[in-house]
Design a protein around this motif. Sequence first.
Motif, mmCIF file in Angstrom:
data_model
loop_
_atom_site.group_PDB
_atom_site.id
_atom_site.type_symbol
_atom_site.label_atom_id
_atom_site.label_comp_id
_atom_site.label_asym_id
_atom_site.label_seq_id
_atom_site.Cartn_x
_atom_site.Cartn_y
_atom_site.Cartn_z
ATOM 1 N N ASP B 136 1.326 -1.098 -0.150
ATOM 2 C CA ASP B 136 0.135 0.134 0.023
ATOM 3 C C ASP B 136 1.263 1.517 0.208
ATOM 4 O OD1 ASP B 136 -2.280 -1.833 0.303
ATOM 5 O OD2 ASP B 136 -2.536 -1.536 1.796
ATOM 6 N N PHE B 137 1.752 0.913 1.174
ATOM 7 C CA PHE B 137 3.123 2.555 0.745
ATOM 8 C C PHE B 137 3.438 2.342 -0.229
ATOM 9 C CE2 PHE B 137 7.432 3.827 1.404
ATOM 10 C CZ PHE B 137 7.158 4.761 2.356
ATOM 11 N N TYR B 138 4.545 1.147 -1.042
ATOM 12 C CA TYR B 138 4.420 1.383 -2.169
ATOM 13 C C TYR B 138 4.074 2.049 -3.180
ATOM 14 C CZ TYR B 138 7.759 -0.113 -5.966
ATOM 15 O OH TYR B 138 8.410 -0.698 -7.012
ATOM 16 N N LYS B 139 2.653 1.885 -3.365
ATOM 17 C CA LYS B 139 1.940 1.826 -4.456
ATOM 18 C C LYS B 139 1.849 3.635 -4.578
ATOM 19 C CE LYS B 139 -0.349 -1.912 -5.375
ATOM 20 N NZ LYS B 139 -2.158 -3.213 -5.083
ATOM 21 N N LYS B 140 1.619 3.802 -2.651
ATOM 22 C CA LYS B 140 1.273 5.437 -3.196
ATOM 23 C C LYS B 140 2.694 6.976 -2.927
ATOM 24 C CE LYS B 140 -2.427 4.577 0.736
ATOM 25 N NZ LYS B 140 -3.179 4.292 2.006
ATOM 26 N N THR B 141 3.433 6.119 -3.324
ATOM 27 C CA THR B 141 4.735 6.248 -3.083
ATOM 28 C C THR B 141 5.797 6.859 -4.103
ATOM 29 O OG1 THR B 141 6.046 5.108 -1.979
ATOM 30 C CG2 THR B 141 5.122 6.245 -0.262
ATOM 31 N N SER B 142 6.597 7.375 -4.728
ATOM 32 C CA SER B 142 7.525 7.324 -5.725
ATOM 33 C C SER B 142 8.931 6.724 -5.444
ATOM 34 C CB SER B 142 8.169 8.058 -6.425
ATOM 35 O OG SER B 142 7.887 9.175 -5.459
ATOM 36 N N PHE B 143 8.838 5.478 -4.334
ATOM 37 C CA PHE B 143 10.090 5.227 -3.404
ATOM 38 C C PHE B 143 10.334 3.780 -5.029
ATOM 39 C CE2 PHE B 143 9.226 6.797 0.216
ATOM 40 C CZ PHE B 143 10.021 7.165 0.303
ATOM 41 N N THR B 144 11.128 3.575 -5.618
ATOM 42 C CA THR B 144 11.651 2.608 -6.529
ATOM 43 C C THR B 144 11.955 1.305 -5.777
ATOM 44 O OG1 THR B 144 13.466 4.615 -7.396
ATOM 45 C CG2 THR B 144 13.808 1.958 -7.889
ATOM 46 N N SER B 145 12.440 0.727 -4.465
ATOM 47 C CA SER B 145 12.080 -0.089 -3.802
ATOM 48 C C SER B 145 11.986 0.113 -2.803
ATOM 49 C CB SER B 145 13.451 -0.979 -4.632
ATOM 50 O OG SER B 145 13.004 -2.369 -3.705
ATOM 51 N N ILE B 146 11.242 -0.990 -1.432
ATOM 52 C CA ILE B 146 11.503 -0.954 -0.263
ATOM 53 C C ILE B 146 11.461 -2.119 0.457
ATOM 54 C CG2 ILE B 146 10.123 1.579 -0.386
ATOM 55 C CD1 ILE B 146 7.930 -0.824 0.885
ATOM 56 N N CYS B 147 12.105 -2.100 1.536
ATOM 57 C CA CYS B 147 12.753 -3.578 2.470
ATOM 58 C C CYS B 147 11.828 -3.072 3.813
ATOM 59 C CB CYS B 147 14.595 -3.428 1.790
ATOM 60 S SG CYS B 147 15.197 -3.166 2.388
ATOM 61 N N MET B 148 12.301 -4.245 4.149
ATOM 62 C CA MET B 148 12.026 -4.880 5.782
ATOM 63 C C MET B 148 14.437 -4.500 6.384
ATOM 64 S SD MET B 148 9.860 -7.996 6.989
ATOM 65 C CE MET B 148 8.543 -7.730 5.799
ATOM 66 N N ALA B 149 14.092 -4.398 7.668
ATOM 67 C CA ALA B 149 15.314 -4.157 8.069
ATOM 68 C C ALA B 149 15.450 -5.857 8.639
ATOM 69 C CB ALA B 149 15.727 -3.792 9.335
ATOM 70 N N GLN B 150 16.893 -5.883 8.258
ATOM 71 C CA GLN B 150 17.342 -7.536 8.949
ATOM 72 C C GLN B 150 17.908 -7.364 10.175
ATOM 73 O OE1 GLN B 150 20.810 -8.110 5.764
ATOM 74 N NE2 GLN B 150 20.735 -6.105 5.469
ATOM 75 N N GLY B 151 18.106 -8.213 10.668
ATOM 76 C CA GLY B 151 18.934 -8.529 12.501
ATOM 77 C C GLY B 151 20.369 -8.071 12.382
#
Lengths: 148, 295
Positions: B136-151
Motif C-alpha cells: 500500500d505504501f509502495y503504491k502510494k509513493t514513488s519509491f523505486t524499492s523498499i525493504c525490511m530491515a535485517q537482524g
Amino acid sequence: MGSNCWLGLGLLTMTIQQKLEMFDNDEQHLIDTTYTKKVDVPLYVPKYEKPNIYELYDNLKAIKLIQKINNSNVSEDEKKFLTLAAYRHIIFSFAKIADYYAHSSAEMQELMEQSALVIVDFDKAIEYGFVALNNQLSNQYLEEQSDR
Amino acid sequence: MIDNFCVFILSNNRHDRVYTYNTLREKNYTGKIFIIIDDEDKSHNKYIETYGSQVITFSKDEVAKTFDIGDSFDDKRAVVFARNACFDIAKKLGYTYFMQLDDDYTDFRWSFDDNKKYVTNKYIQDLDKIFKIMLDFYKKTSFTSICMAQGGDFIGGENSGLSKTFLDGQISRKIMNSFLCSVNRPFQFVGRINEDVNAYCYFGYKGYLFMTIAQLRLEQKQTQSNAGGLTDIYLSSGTYVKSFYSVLYNPSSVKVRQMGQNKKRLHHSINWDATVPKIISEKFKRYDVSQPKTN
C-alpha cells in the motif's frame, strides 16, 4: 547568549515534524486529524539561510586530477575523457543543495529537480504515505500482540 | 492473498536448505512463491523434485548481457544475475509487484512496538498483512524499492545506527535482502558483488528512492554455517574486494575503512550527505504563476 544562538540551539533540538510546522502551522491539522498517532515525517527541512553556491560541492580532488591530466602527454581525446571522469570525484552536499533550492528562483528549482538534486514530495505523497505506513504497522503490531 | 503480487526466493545449490520458503508459510504468507535458480545450477533437478512448477530457471549468460558486472573476472558465483533476472521473470509471469528474498531467512520479527520502543522477541505472525501494508505504501509513493530491515542492522540494539535513524524520525535510504519491486519501476543491481549497496548508492545518487522499513526485520541463518549459495564468493575474496565495488560506482561518496572492535575487517563506508538527494516538502517549491503546475 544572543537570540540567534538560542534560535540555533532550539532548531537543533526540534523534531523534523516541529521544524516543518514552523514553516506552515496551517497544515498541522491535516496530520493531527487524519491519523491517530503523530509520526515524524522523513523530510529534510531546508535551513533559513541560502548557502553560497560554492558550498554545495567540493571539487578539490577533481581539480587536482584535471591539473595532472592537462600536464600529461596523453592525446587530446584521452584528456577529454579523463577530464569527464575526474568529475566523478566531486563531492556534492545534498543538504546544502536542498538549502540552496529552497531559496532559488522557479527556473533554478526546475533545473535542479530535472537533475535530481532534490526530490520534491509532490502532493505530500511521501509525507502522508509514511504516516499511514506507521499507523498501519502500529495497528498490526497491536493486533498481533493482543492475539497472543 | 494479495492481487498481482508474488514472492521470489533466490537460491543456488542448496535445494534442501531453502529456509525462507517454510518461514514464509509459517508466518502465514498465503500467496505465490517462486524459487529462482540459474541454468548452471547442478542441483536443478533436485529443486524441481522438491518445488515442482514453483521453480523458475533463468539463463545466467543472457542476464549477464543486460547489466554492468563492474569487472573483468569470470567467477559467476554471484546473486546479481538472479536479482536482475527477477524483473523480466515477473513480467513473463504476469505480476506487476514482487518481493525478492534470499533463501536463508529463518524468522520475521518486529523491531519496534507501537510506541517506537525497541523490541527483539516480538514475532511477526501475519505476513500477508505485512506485505499488503508495505505494498500500500509502495503504491502510494514513488519509491523505486523498499525493504525490511535485517537482524544485522540492529547490532547494538536500540543504539544501532538504524534504530537511531528511525527514532530520530529519519529513514534509511538503503535496501538489502527483501526488495519490494515493481516491473514498472525498474532498476538494476550492478557490480559482481556488493550489488545491493552498489544499487542503492549508484541509483540513489541519481534520485531513485529506496527505503528500509525499520519496524520490520528478517533474520538470516548465520552466513558461514550455511555453505553453498552465495557464501563461497564472499569467503574467497573477503570484504575488502566486496566493498571496493561500491567505491567503483560512487567514488565521491563511498570509501573503504576498517570496522569492528575485536575482529577487524574492511568495509564500505557511505557519506550519505554526498550520496542521496534530500527529500523535501513541496512547500519549498516556487511555481511560475504563468505556468500550469506539472509533477
